[in-house]
Each structure stands twice: as structure tokens, then as C-alpha cells.
Design a protein around this motif. Structure first.
Motif, PDB file in Angstrom:
ATOM      1  N   ASP A 640       0.818  -1.214   0.000  1.00 60.23           N
ATOM      2  CA  ASP A 640       0.000   0.000   0.000  1.00 60.23           C
ATOM      3  C   ASP A 640       0.851   1.264   0.000  1.00 60.23           C
ATOM      4  N   LEU A 641       2.149   1.115   0.293  1.00 57.90           N
ATOM      5  CA  LEU A 641       3.029   2.279   0.389  1.00 57.90           C
ATOM      6  C   LEU A 641       3.440   2.776  -0.987  1.00 57.90           C
ATOM      7  N   LYS A 642       3.434   4.091  -1.146  1.00 62.04           N
ATOM      8  CA  LYS A 642       3.851   4.720  -2.393  1.00 62.04           C
ATOM      9  C   LYS A 642       4.891   5.790  -2.076  1.00 62.04           C
ATOM     10  N   PRO A 643       5.884   5.959  -2.975  1.00 62.59           N
ATOM     11  CA  PRO A 643       6.873   7.014  -2.745  1.00 62.59           C
ATOM     12  C   PRO A 643       6.196   8.371  -2.527  1.00 62.59           C
ATOM     13  N   GLY A 644       6.684   9.096  -1.526  1.00 59.85           N
ATOM     14  CA  GLY A 644       6.127  10.407  -1.215  1.00 59.85           C
ATOM     15  C   GLY A 644       5.016  10.376  -0.184  1.00 59.85           C
ATOM     16  N   MET A 645       4.514   9.169   0.169  1.00 59.20           N
ATOM     17  CA  MET A 645       3.426   9.056   1.140  1.00 59.20           C
ATOM     18  C   MET A 645       3.897   9.526   2.512  1.00 59.20           C
ATOM     19  N   GLN A 667       6.793  -4.302   8.878  1.00 58.89           N
ATOM     20  CA  GLN A 667       8.227  -4.188   8.622  1.00 58.89           C
ATOM     21  C   GLN A 667       8.666  -2.762   8.928  1.00 58.89           C
ATOM     22  N   ASP A 668       9.610  -2.597   9.852  1.00 62.85           N
ATOM     23  CA  ASP A 668      10.096  -1.254  10.163  1.00 62.85           C
ATOM     24  C   ASP A 668      10.840  -0.669   8.973  1.00 62.85           C
ATOM     25  N   GLY A 669      10.698   0.638   8.782  1.00 66.04           N
ATOM     26  CA  GLY A 669      11.409   1.320   7.711  1.00 66.04           C
ATOM     27  C   GLY A 669      12.671   1.974   8.239  1.00 66.04           C
ATOM     28  N   LEU A 670      13.667   2.148   7.362  1.00 62.02           N
ATOM     29  CA  LEU A 670      14.935   2.769   7.753  1.00 62.02           C
ATOM     30  C   LEU A 670      15.007   4.203   7.257  1.00 62.02           C
ATOM     31  N   VAL A 671      15.269   5.119   8.189  1.00 59.52           N
ATOM     32  CA  VAL A 671      15.632   6.491   7.832  1.00 59.52           C
ATOM     33  C   VAL A 671      17.146   6.560   7.943  1.00 59.52           C
ATOM     34  N   HIS A 672      17.834   6.567   6.794  1.00 56.76           N
ATOM     35  CA  HIS A 672      19.297   6.640   6.809  1.00 56.76           C
ATOM     36  C   HIS A 672      19.725   7.983   7.396  1.00 56.76           C
ATOM     37  N   ILE A 673      20.905   8.011   7.997  1.00 57.01           N
ATOM     38  CA  ILE A 673      21.390   9.238   8.634  1.00 57.01           C
ATOM     39  C   ILE A 673      21.381  10.423   7.666  1.00 57.01           C
ATOM     40  N   VAL A 695       7.290  10.832   8.744  1.00 54.88           N
ATOM     41  CA  VAL A 695       8.230  10.366   7.722  1.00 54.88           C
ATOM     42  C   VAL A 695       7.532  10.321   6.369  1.00 54.88           C
ATOM     43  N   TRP A 696       8.370  10.271   5.324  1.00 50.67           N
ATOM     44  CA  TRP A 696       7.856  10.118   3.971  1.00 50.67           C
ATOM     45  C   TRP A 696       8.523   8.902   3.331  1.00 50.67           C
ATOM     46  N   VAL A 697       7.754   8.156   2.553  1.00 51.52           N
ATOM     47  CA  VAL A 697       8.273   6.953   1.904  1.00 51.52           C
ATOM     48  C   VAL A 697       9.181   7.352   0.744  1.00 51.52           C
ATOM     49  N   VAL A 698      10.367   6.742   0.691  1.00 53.28           N
ATOM     50  CA  VAL A 698      11.299   6.969  -0.417  1.00 53.28           C
ATOM     51  C   VAL A 698      11.220   5.812  -1.403  1.00 53.28           C
ATOM     52  N   GLU A 699      11.321   4.577  -0.881  1.00 53.51           N
ATOM     53  CA  GLU A 699      11.335   3.404  -1.756  1.00 53.51           C
ATOM     54  C   GLU A 699      10.898   2.176  -0.959  1.00 53.51           C
ATOM     55  N   VAL A 700      10.220   1.251  -1.636  1.00 54.67           N
ATOM     56  CA  VAL A 700       9.796  -0.007  -1.012  1.00 54.67           C
ATOM     57  C   VAL A 700      10.288  -1.166  -1.866  1.00 54.67           C
ATOM     58  N   ASP A 701      11.044  -2.080  -1.279  1.00 55.02           N
ATOM     59  CA  ASP A 701      11.512  -3.294  -1.960  1.00 55.02           C
ATOM     60  C   ASP A 701      10.872  -4.477  -1.240  1.00 55.02           C
ATOM     61  N   LYS A 703      10.555  -7.596  -2.108  1.00 54.78           N
ATOM     62  CA  LYS A 703      11.322  -8.849  -2.144  1.00 54.78           C
ATOM     63  C   LYS A 703      12.314  -8.909  -0.990  1.00 54.78           C
ATOM     64  N   LYS A 704      13.075  -7.852  -0.822  1.00 58.60           N
ATOM     65  CA  LYS A 704      14.095  -7.824   0.237  1.00 58.60           C
ATOM     66  C   LYS A 704      13.529  -7.315   1.560  1.00 58.60           C
ATOM     67  N   LYS A 705      12.223  -7.008   1.565  1.00 52.33           N
ATOM     68  CA  LYS A 705      11.557  -6.513   2.774  1.00 52.33           C
ATOM     69  C   LYS A 705      12.281  -5.288   3.331  1.00 52.33           C
ATOM     70  N   ARG A 706      12.521  -4.329   2.432  1.00 53.01           N
ATOM     71  CA  ARG A 706      13.189  -3.092   2.831  1.00 53.01           C
ATOM     72  C   ARG A 706      12.293  -1.897   2.521  1.00 53.01           C
ATOM     73  N   ILE A 707      12.178  -1.023   3.494  1.00 58.07           N
ATOM     74  CA  ILE A 707      11.417   0.214   3.311  1.00 58.07           C
ATOM     75  C   ILE A 707      12.349   1.370   3.623  1.00 58.07           C
ATOM     76  N   SER A 708      12.570   2.222   2.648  1.00 58.74           N
ATOM     77  CA  SER A 708      13.425   3.400   2.850  1.00 58.74           C
ATOM     78  C   SER A 708      12.543   4.609   3.110  1.00 58.74           C
ATOM     79  N   LEU A 709      12.859   5.355   4.170  1.00 58.95           N
ATOM     80  CA  LEU A 709      12.074   6.512   4.562  1.00 58.95           C
ATOM     81  C   LEU A 709      12.959   7.749   4.650  1.00 58.95           C
ATOM     82  N   THR A 710      12.330   8.900   4.685  1.00 55.50           N
ATOM     83  CA  THR A 710      13.055  10.149   4.900  1.00 55.50           C
ATOM     84  C   THR A 710      12.277  11.018   5.874  1.00 55.50           C
ATOM     85  N   MET A 711      12.990  11.846   6.598  1.00 55.14           N
ATOM     86  CA  MET A 711      12.344  12.831   7.461  1.00 55.14           C
ATOM     87  C   MET A 711      12.474  14.236   6.870  1.00 55.14           C
TER      88      MET A 711
END
Length: 714
Positions: A640-645, A667-673, A695-701, A703-711
Motif C-alpha cells: 500500500d506504500l507509495k513514494p512520497g506518502m 516491517q520497520d522502515g529505515l531512515v538513513h542518517i 516520515v515520507w516513503v522513499v522506496e519499497v523493496d 522482495k528484500k523486505k526493505r522500506i526506505s524513509l526520509t524525514m
């Protein structure tokens, strides 16, 4: 003034008087929470973190001093202690420097230099190493040929003399100190894959890794160490040999009687003796620093986790998800008392799922459940989806995903068996999950802090040091909140300043046999809880049933008189406090001035300021002032997650390279430093575990169960 006190004062930026007072209090058996809270005048209002830093450093300096005395005693017993050596040992600032000075006098295993000395070659070495006119070493060596001693040729004599000089150079404390500094400035930590064709593993970033020793990060060191232990990586510390050779030669070669000979011995000293030793030492130093950094990070994460705002007084249902063994259910009342339990099977097909929803709906109606706590382990996602359907059917209920780290450890513990002998291990876990939502601190103190899972590489840490640090965090949190003498469990009570596991059990047994406590003074009747323990614990234990309102505050009994004088000076009484009619207390106290009040009340200004704070909100819980936890009624999935959400989330873990945020999709998302709102050296400068963030969604993978977020707002 004691040099140790002077050192501590200089390092911590505090006055010698304040440091001396803290050291004296520690030596008298006072705990850090007690010192921090009730002896502010003596230490200038240091916080508990700085006080623990002082205590740790004090222990190191005392160990250092003890080692200095041991070393001087050992050298003196050998008849070799000079005034210069004693002064150098006394001046050493670290254990490493002390060991460097002791190295020449240590009992060694039989080395090449030892054998050469046994063969009578020490005078030849001394001849070469002396300052003076040049000597012909080949000619001098002929005088030392002695087949009976194993010196067959002049070359044998020269080799033995070289071995002696090499060991002398290796044992030189000044040379080692210079090389240590050189390594820290110029050396590089290198790791490579152990196999020529390595598989794709979690260590792939370190298959061809190079980083200057001075810039390598702690998590990188710990990852490389673990990869080495698992035979996936090979690591080393590399320094240009010629750079090291020049440093050693510069220290020992000039003006020697046999400079070329000494130069060769110096190179051998570095290559054969110093370099392997220095590499081990640097690796050890990096590991120690990484361990301390990781332990510090673990402690930083643990504190806000323990201090999460409680959801008090609400009937709560705990769900411990599972596949084969089903989902374990426990309903607890507002005080944590178990009302009902069950096992349901929401993942065993549609029919079982419907039966599960029907059964849980009945339990919710029967007991008036308001909140549901769901463990975040196996089958959590499916259980969450079932819970959303359940909420749509029943209405008026919200849920929250709760970390179940350590729940299984607690469930199988002796403590859990004593608390819930009638329940099996799985149902105990469901009770624990429900209570974690109601009062995280009261429930999490039952678990070894290392099992709570808010750090990295905790199993690789020095366990004693990790336990000591984390136990200190738990102690600080429990005492900051305070405990109710009439409801607190032994697990909670034993973390109170001045109490032990034995006195905590005695306290609970006393109230069971004699009824609830009605005054703080009654604590002195608890077996083995003497005046010293009472002094340390009384201010942190609340007695809501007491007729004296002061017994339900953080005001220490020793300051009751000062509190009443303060109230009188401001125009109030204890009855006003009980009735809540003291809205102007702080303003009146500040208008008079704490320094002025200090003279009339017989207590210092910091203590009076704390008394005002406590009287303004008797029985207050500092956790109530924090943002409440996010309770949900609906569920999202990663798809359900879309970039920019834009989403609201809760920080679950803070690590060196970013933060993990729970955004309600399992699945917890990662906000990189690099994605934090502003540039920082470490994420902990901005965020803590439990913080509610946007937070805002940057990318969702998926397959690898990775969620990239930004603040950073897009």
C-alpha cells in the motif's frame, strides 16, 4: 588535593570540591540515583549519566593506581627500581603505558634473546648498542665463539647479539608509545573475503574493505570481528613498513658504535616483535572502543524504551501470535491482573479465523477490553489483519504492535513460573505483552536488559560490562518514576535505590502479612531494611494510602521539615497540597527567591526547587508528560506504500547509520542518517527510541523486505 580527584575534575569540567563529595558519597555506599536526586548541593546538580561516568572513570583510575603499585613492587623485588623508572610509572596516564614500562622486567617465556644471553652474548650486544666510536662487529664477534655454549661461528654470535638488541628495542616504552600514535594516525584496517569466490552474505560490504584506523566506525569493527570469527573474513591492520622502520631507526640508530648492525636489528625488532604485537593491540583498542560505543548506544536506546508512556488503568488484551501453536490470548484488568486466557487459531483457515473473531469479540464484550497489544514476532502480520477485522466488528477498541523481545525469556524464567504457576509458558508471554502496553517499565524490569533487543552485536559485547551499564539504566529509570510500595512487584522493587532482591522480597512479604503500608516510616519495619537502606530508598517509594501527602511524592523524608517551612513561607499548608490548591506555589517561591528560602527552610536551593516541583503534582509520573503511543484501528501493508506518502511512526531502534521506524506495516522502515531533517554526527543527537515522528516513503523493496524513509519533506 588527591591527584585522582584533580584528574576527574579536569576531565569532567567540574570543581574538585564537587568531585571529592561524589567520591566520598560513593565510598559511603550511596547509590547514583540517590546522589543525583537528593545530594545536588554537594555535587553541583550533576545528572545521573555524568555521575555514572565519574564512577566508571574513578574505578579505572583506582585500578590504574593499583596496577602501578603492583608493577613498582615487582620491579623493586628484582632490585631494578630506579627513581626515574618509579617517576615514569607514577606519571603514566593509561594501563598501556604502565605495561610498556613494565615490559622489560616481566617474566618472559624463553625467547631468542634469552637464549643469546644464556650463551654469554650480552656484552657483544652492549658493545654494538653503545654510543661511541665505530667498532668492527665481525672482528668483535670472533671473541664470542664457543661451541660448548652453542656459538659455532661469528655469524652465530652476531645473530645472538642482534636478537638481544631487537628485544631491547621492542621493550622500549618510548618507542612503543611513538609507534602506537603512528598506527592511530596512519594505519589502515583492512578486511577481505576468506574465500577466493565468496558467497553473497551479510558481510559482502567487507569483502574488499579499507578504512583508516582513525576513521573506522564502531559497527564496522564489530561486523569485521564477527565475520572473522565465522571464517567469512580475514582482517589485518596495515602500516607502511618503511614508515615504521624509519620511526624505529630514528629512535635507536644515530651515534651507536655499530650503526649498520643496530639498523638491521631495529628492522628485525619491528618486523618480528613490534608489528604483530602492535597489530593485536590496535585491533584490541578498536574493539574496546567499538564495544563501549555499542554499549553506550544500547543504553541510549534502552532508556526511552523503558520510559515509554504507559496506557494506565485500561483493560487490555494481549495477543502472542503464532502459526502451529496458535495465537495465545490474555486479558488483564487495569492493574495487570489476569482476567481471562485463551488460545485461538486465526491462521488455520477462514473458518478458524471466523471462530477466532467470534471468541475474541465475546471476551472483549465480557471484560470491557479497550486496547489490544499484539506481539511483533512470528505471524504478527496475520494476527494484525485479523485484529482489524475484529475491531470493525466490535468497535471502540484500538490496537498497538508491541515489541515482544525478551518475552519468551521471561515466560520460561523462574520468576514467571512463580508469578503464574497456573499458566503454561505461552500464556505467560501473552500476559507480558498485554502488560507491556499498560506499563512498559514495570513489565520490562522482569527481563534481562540484554534480551530486550535495542542494540547491535549485544552477544559480542563484554557481558559483564554490558550488564553493568544496562542495569544502571534500568535503575535510573525505575527511580526517576518511583514505585508504589503497595503494588510494586519484587522485580520492580529490587531496582529501587538501596534495595536488594532479598529486601524487595521481604517488603512484599511484609505487606502481604501486615496489610498495605500507610506511612513511609513503616518501611523500617521490613526485615533487613535498616536506616542506611531506608535513607537510600525512601524518596523513591510512594505510599498513596498515607495520610501525609508528602509520602506520595518524591520529597525525601529528611526534607519534610523543609517542605513545610517552604509551604508556610509561600502562604500554603499541606492541606492545600492535598486539595490541589497550590497553583501559585512555583511563582511565589521564585518571587521570594530560592536562595532566600534556603536560609529559612534549612535546605539548598536545588532541593527546594525539586520540592516545589513535587508538591505541584503529588504522585506525578514523569512519563505522562511524554507524547502518548500511537494506537491504531486499521492496517496497511507494504504494497500500500507509495513514494512520497506521509506517515506517522514510532522510532524503534537508533543505530550508527540511521533509525528504524514502525509505520504500521509490520516491517520497520529505515531512515538513513543522510535522510534525517538536519546533518548530525550521530542519529542519537536528534532521536530516541519511542519518539513519534513524521516520515515520507522513499522506496519499497517487497522482495528484500526493505522500506526506505526520509524525514526531509519532499
Amino acid at each position: 588535593m588527591d591527584p585522582m580527584i584533580q584528574t576527574l575534575a579536569r576531565e569532567l569540567g567540574r570543581t574538585e570540591e564537587h568531585v571529592q563529595n561524589v567520591v566520598q558519597l560513593i565510598d559511603e555506599g550511596a547509590t547514583i540515583p540517590f546522589i543525583a536526586r537528593y545530594r545536588k548541593e554537594l555535587h553541583g546538580s550533576m545528572d545521573d549519566q555524568l555521575l555514572r561516568e565519574l564512577a566508571d572513570r574513578l574505578q579505572y583510575l583506582r585500578n590504574l593506581e593499583a596496577r602501578k603499585q603492583e608493577v613498582k613492587g615487582s620491579v623493586e623485588n628484582q632490585g631494578k627500581l630506579t627513581e626515574e623508572l618509579a617517576a615514569a610509572i607514577d606519571a603514566a596516564a593509561t594501563l598501556a603505558e604502565v605495561e610498556d614500562l613494565y615490559r622489560p622486567y616481566k617474566q618472559k617465556r624463553r625467547t631468542r634473546a634469552t637464549i643469546a644471553r644464556e650463551r654469554g652474548l650480552e656484552p657483544l650486544a652492549a658493545l654494538a648498542f653503545a654510543f661511541g666510536p665505530p667498532v668492527n662487529m665481525e672482528e668483535a664477534a670472533r671473541d664470542y665463539i664457543d661451541p660448548e655454549k652453542g656459538v659455532e661461528t661469528a655469524e652465530d654470535a652476531l645473530q645472538g647479539a642482534s636478537d638481544i638488541i631487537a628485544e631491547m628495542i621492542s621493550d622500549d616504552a618510548d618507542i612503543r608509545k611513538e609507534l602506537r600514535e603512528l598506527y592511530l594516525r596512519r594505519a589502515v584496517l583492512v578486511s577481505r573475503a576468506a574465500d577466493k569466490e565468496p558467497e553473497d552474505t551479510v558481510y559482502r560490504l567487507y569483502y574488499d574493505f579499507r578504512q583508516p584506523v582513525g576513521r573506522v566506525q564502531g559497527y564496522q569493527v564489530l561486523a569485521i570481528n564477527r565475520g572473522e570469527r565465522e571464517d567469512v573474513l580475514k582482517a589485518s591492520v596495515e602500516l607502511d613498513p618503511e614508515t615504521a622502520h624509519i620511526a624505529v631507526r630514528r629512535a635507536v640508530v644515530p651515534n651507536r658504535a655499530a650503526m649498520d648492525f643496530v639498523r638491521t636489528a631495529a628492522d628485525d625488532a619491528y618486523d618480528r616483535l613490534i608489528q604483530p604485537s602492535m597489530e593485536r593491540e590496535i585491533r584490541s583498542t578498536l574493539t574496546d572502543q567499538a564495544n563501549e560505543g555499542a554499549i553506550h548506544m544500547f543504553a541510549l536506546n534502552l532508556k526511552p524504551l523503558l520510559m515509554q508512556p504507559p496506557v494506565k488503568g485500561k483493560v487490555t488484551m494481549g495477543l502472542d501470535p503464532g502459526y502451529r501453536m496458535g495465537c495465545k490470548v490474555a486479558v488483564v484488568d487495569g492493574t495487570g491482573k489476569v482476567l481471562d486466557t485463551a488460545v485461538v487459531y486465526p491462521t488455520h483457515g477462514q473458518r478458524q479465523k471466523e471462530e477466532c473473531i467470534a471468541r475474541l469479540s465475546a471476551m472483549i464484550r465480557k471484560h470491557g477490553v479497550e486496547h489490544i497489544a499484539i506481539g511483533n514476532g512470528t505471524a504478527s502480520r496475520e494476527t494484525e489483519q485479523m485484529t482489524v477485522e475484529l475491531i470493525k466488528k466490535t468497535g471502540g477498541v484500538s490496537y498497538m504492535i508491541v515489541s515482544e523481545a525478551g518475552a519468551s525469556v521471561y515466560s520460561a524464567s523462574k520468576l514467571a513460573a512463580e508469578e503464574f504457576p497456573q499458566f503454561d509458558v505461552n500464556l505467560r508471554s501473552a500476559v507480558s505483552i498485554a502488560r507491556r502496553l499498560q506499563d512498559p517499565l514495570a513489565e520490562l524490569v522482569k527481563i534481562d536488559p540484554k534480551a530486550i533487543g535495542v542494540g547491535q552485536y549485544q552477544h559480542d559485547m563484554p557481558q559483564a560490562r554490558l550488564s553493568e551499564t544496562l542495569d544502571g539504566v534500568v535503575e535510573d529509570c525505575v527511580n526517576a518514576v518511583g514505585v508504589d510500595a503497595n503494588t510494586a512487584s519484587p522485580s520492580l522493587l529490587q531496582r529501587v535505590s538501596g534495595l536488594t532482591a532479598a529486601t524487595a522480597k521481604n517488603l512484599v512479604k511484609y505487606r502481604e502479612e501486615n496489610g498495605v503500608f500507610t506511612t513511609r516510616k513503616q518501611l523500617l519495619k521490613v526485615p533487613k531494611l535498616g536506616p542506611k537502606a531506608f535513607e537510600q530508598c525512601a524518596g523513591f517509594i510512594r505510599v498513596p494510602e498515607s495520610k501525609s501527602v508528602l509520602d506520595n511524592t518524591g520529597v525525601h523524608p529528611e526534607s519534610y521539615g523543609a517542605a513545610e517551612k517552604l509551604l508556610a513561607a509561600c502562604g500554603y499548608t499541606l492541606e492545600d497540597v492535598k486539595a490541589g490548591n497550590i497553583a501559585e506555589l512555583k511563582a511565589r517561591a521564585e518571587a521570594i527567591g530560592y536562595d532566600v528560602l534556603s536560609g529559612t527552610c534549612g535546605a539548598g536551593a536545588p532541593t527546594l526547587a525539586d520540592i516545589v516541583k513535587e508538591l505541584s503534582k503529588p504522585g506525578r509520573d514523569p512519563r505522562d508528560e511524554l507524547p502518548p503511543p500511537i494506537l491504531r484501528t486499521d492496517v496497511m501493508e507494504a504494497k500500500d506504500l507509495k513514494p512520497g506518502m506521509e506517515l506517522q511512526g514510532t522510532v524503534r531502534n537508533v543505530i550508527d547509520f540511521g533509525v528504524f521506524v514502525d509505520i504500521g506495516v509490520h516491517q520497520d522502515g529505515l531512515v538513513h542518517i543522510s535522510k534525517l531533517p538536519r546533518r548530525v554526527r550521530h542519529p542519537s543527537e536528534l532521536l530516541s527510541v519511542g519518539d513519534v515522528v513524521t516520515v515520507w516513503v522513499v522506496e519499497v523493496d517487497e522482495k528484500k523486505k526493505r522500506i526506505s524513509l526520509t524525514m526531509k519533506k519532499p
